[in-house]
Design an enzyme around this catalytic site. Structure first.
Site, short mmCIF file in Angstrom:
data_model
loop_
_atom_site.label_atom_id
_atom_site.label_comp_id
_atom_site.label_asym_id
_atom_site.label_seq_id
_atom_site.Cartn_x
_atom_site.Cartn_y
_atom_site.Cartn_z
N LYS A 93 -10.26 -0.31 10.64
CA LYS A 93 -10.26 -1.78 9.91
C LYS A 93 -10.56 -2.67 10.47
O LYS A 93 -10.83 -3.97 10.52
CB LYS A 93 -9.37 -1.78 8.99
CG LYS A 93 -9.09 -0.80 8.17
CD LYS A 93 -7.74 -1.17 6.94
CE LYS A 93 -6.98 -0.25 5.76
NZ LYS A 93 -7.91 0.10 5.39
N GLN B 94 -4.75 -5.17 7.16
CA GLN B 94 -5.28 -6.30 6.61
C GLN B 94 -5.88 -7.67 7.18
O GLN B 94 -5.33 -8.35 6.46
CB GLN B 94 -5.86 -6.41 4.86
CG GLN B 94 -5.91 -5.24 4.38
CD GLN B 94 -6.86 -4.68 4.63
OE1 GLN B 94 -7.83 -4.90 5.09
NE2 GLN B 94 -7.21 -3.25 3.94
N HIS C 7 1.26 -1.47 -0.36
CA HIS C 7 0.37 0.24 0.37
C HIS C 7 0.91 1.45 0.27
O HIS C 7 1.97 1.40 0.96
CB HIS C 7 -0.78 0.31 1.43
CG HIS C 7 -1.63 0.73 1.11
ND1 HIS C 7 -2.06 2.01 1.81
CD2 HIS C 7 -3.40 1.12 0.97
CE1 HIS C 7 -2.88 3.01 1.41
NE2 HIS C 7 -3.41 2.46 1.59
N CYS D 267 -4.39 2.09 -3.56
CA CYS D 267 -2.99 2.47 -3.52
C CYS D 267 -2.08 1.71 -3.65
O CYS D 267 -1.48 1.89 -2.52
CB CYS D 267 -3.83 3.14 -1.83
SG CYS D 267 -4.82 4.23 -1.32
N ASP E 162 2.94 -4.53 8.68
CA ASP E 162 1.28 -4.27 8.22
C ASP E 162 0.88 -5.39 8.10
O ASP E 162 0.13 -5.54 7.15
CB ASP E 162 2.07 -3.12 6.25
CG ASP E 162 0.78 -2.55 6.13
OD1 ASP E 162 0.69 -1.74 5.16
OD2 ASP E 162 -0.19 -2.77 6.88
C1 LIG Z 1 -2.30 -2.76 4.02
C2 LIG Z 1 -2.51 -1.57 4.18
N1 LIG Z 1 -1.83 -0.57 4.99
C3 LIG Z 1 -1.83 0.49 4.88
C4 LIG Z 1 -3.14 1.42 4.64
C5 LIG Z 1 -3.68 2.18 4.92
O1 LIG Z 1 -4.49 2.36 6.70
P1 LIG Z 1 -5.18 3.92 7.16
O2 LIG Z 1 -3.63 4.58 7.63
O3 LIG Z 1 -6.11 3.54 8.23
O4 LIG Z 1 -5.46 4.57 6.36
C6 LIG Z 1 -4.37 0.63 4.21
C7 LIG Z 1 -5.42 0.51 4.54
N2 LIG Z 1 -6.25 0.49 3.16
C8 LIG Z 1 -7.13 1.11 1.99
C9 LIG Z 1 -7.82 2.00 2.35
O5 LIG Z 1 -9.00 2.06 1.84
N3 LIG Z 1 -9.05 1.30 0.71
C10 LIG Z 1 -8.17 0.36 0.65
O6 LIG Z 1 -7.38 -1.49 0.91
C11 LIG Z 1 -3.89 -0.63 4.10
O7 LIG Z 1 -5.14 -1.45 3.69
#
Ligand SMILES: Cc1ncc(COP(=O)(O)O)c(CNc2co[nH]c2=O)c1O
Length: 407
Positions: A227, A204, A124, A365, A201
């Site tokens: 999440k 997910q 990401h 992303c 990371d």
């Molecule tokens: C693997 C992964 N890493 C980092 C992030 C960033 O997370 P945040 O700091 O809470 O934004 C996401 C967010 N992924 C997604 C956000 O919207 N659609 C997605 O797949 C992610 O899926």
């Protein structure tokens, strides 16, 4: 484990009983953010209604109640991932914040020209750009682990990248775009054999896979509260005591200090060294509630149902003429990315939305991944334990209906 009573679970999530365009919401965008059970919504409101107060310094009753609740949330998170100490749990704004904290520290203290950082081709942007900035600032080099056509890491290539120049490996546990579950145990073992730290990371992974950091041994692990059924603007960076003590403070301000003089400031001990300013108190407390909710439902039941639902979704999606899966790893969780014939993902997503079906379309992303597959983006359905096989059937029927309209 006895099966999950999904219909009963769904009653805990108010939004799942709403309509979109006059049709029942079919929420399949859980990779972007998950919906919130009433207990999480109530936990935030209850804080503001009954014990709102700032933490850590107040002597009055409300401040002590708020402080206890905030630190209890930290304790809940520590137990959830089996951290050795609660002080290894840093509350952040989310995964992006946590990764930036580590990348910033690495660039200030540990990276120099000739060094390198390893990431993977499925990362990401939140686990690409902070490392690009760190490398730009220090003259270090960014190295990328390639993936195969199924969206799986090429581990032989990873091993070949490991040399004395590598100062950290930062990889996603689960791909947000393809659902690939990476062999993080092997990655950590190979990196640790060369005394190279690993950041996972887990944005997910945390909601789908039981994580024991004392067994898995990542040096850092980041995830977002929103999440894992918690509020937005919350997240966690786990770090080993050893590494968190090595890192310089990320932000300066109140709470992260011991004493401040104009000549010299001494910093607070863990975890407060990394929690400058007034934290997201309500968010952290509600994140703790979200984790307790999952534990009450039963993580093993959740994992079992999600695996069954994912297998069903893949089986049913494969019946769609002209579907192309982007990523089809043997070991996967959560997200399914696909295209149908040459229909642009945005068009498919829009027609699904008109049927009340929420999926995500675009590059998620992970633009380098889209470039590798030479596509503008995908349609992504991402599942949660509150989804049902009927919702999968609606998705499949919706895709077939949209395809007949668009072709
Ligand atoms: C693997 C992964 N890493 C980092 C992030 C960033 O997370 P945040 O700091 O809470 O934004 C996401 C967010 N992924 C997604 C956000 O919207 N659609 C997605 O797949 C992610 O899926």
């Amino acid at each position: 484990a006895t099966a999950l009573d999904v219909e009963r679970i769904r009653k805990d999530f108010p939004i799942l009983h709403t309509q979109v365009h006059g049709k029942p919401l079919v929420y399949l965008d859980n990779g972007a953010t998950t919906q919130k059970p009433q207990v999480v919504i109530d936990a935030e409101a209850n804080y503001y209604e009954t014990y709102n107060s700032n933490v850590h310094r107040g002597v009055h009753h409300l401040s002590q109640v708020a402080t206890n609740a905030y630190e209890q949330a930290r304790h809940i998170v520590a137990g959830f991932i089996n951290a050795a100490h609660s002080h290894e749990i840093i509350f952040t704004k989310g995964t992006t914040d946590g990764i930036n904290l580590v990348a910033n520290a690495m660039s200030r203290r540990f990276l120099k020209p000739g060094d390198s950082v390893i990431i993977s081709a499925m990362e990401h942007h939140s686990n690409i750009v902070p490392w690009q900035i760190a490398c730009e600032d220090t003259g270090a080099t960014l190295k990328v682990i390639p993936i195969n056509e199924l969206g799986e890491l090429q581990m032989d290539a990873f091993e070949a990248l490991l040399d004395d120049s590598v100062k950290i490996v930062a990889v996603t546990y689960v791909s947000n775009t393809m659902g690939t579950i990476n062999p993080v145990e092997d990655i950590i073992k190979l990196a640790h054999a060369r005394n190279i730290p690993v950041l996972l990371d887990a944005a997910q992974a945390i909601q789908h896979i039981s994580i024991d950091v004392q067994a898995l041994k990542p040096d850092f692990l980041a995830f977002s509260g929103h999440k894992i059924y918690g509020p937005t603007g919350t997240g966690v960076l786990y770090g080993t005591t050893e590494w968190l003590n090595k890192l310089p403070p990320y932000q300066g301000g109140g709470d992260m200090i011991k004493t401040v003089t104009f000549a010299k400031t001494t910093y607070n001990e863990l975890p407060y060294k990394f929690e400058a300013g007034t934290p997201n108190i309500a968010g952290a407390i509600a994140l703790g509630t979200a984790i307790e909710y999952l534990q009450q439902v039963g993580l093993d039941k959740i994992q079992q149902w999600e695996e069954e639902l994912l297998a069903y979704a893949l089986q049913e999606l494969r019946t769609i003429e002209g579907i192309r899966f982007i990523g089809d790893a043997a070991h996967r969780s959560g997200a399914i990315s696909f295209l149908v014939h040459n229909i642009h993902p945005f068009d498919m997503g829009e027609l699904l939305d008109q049927q009340g079906i929420a999926v995500r379309t675009g590059h998620h992303c992970t633009e380098p991944l889209m470039d590798q597959f030479q596509i503008p983006g995908t349609v992504r359905a991402s599942l949660s334990f509150y989804n049902t096989k009927e919702e999968v059937d609606k998705l499949v029927a919706g895709i077939k209906r949209a395809t007949s309209m668009l072709l």
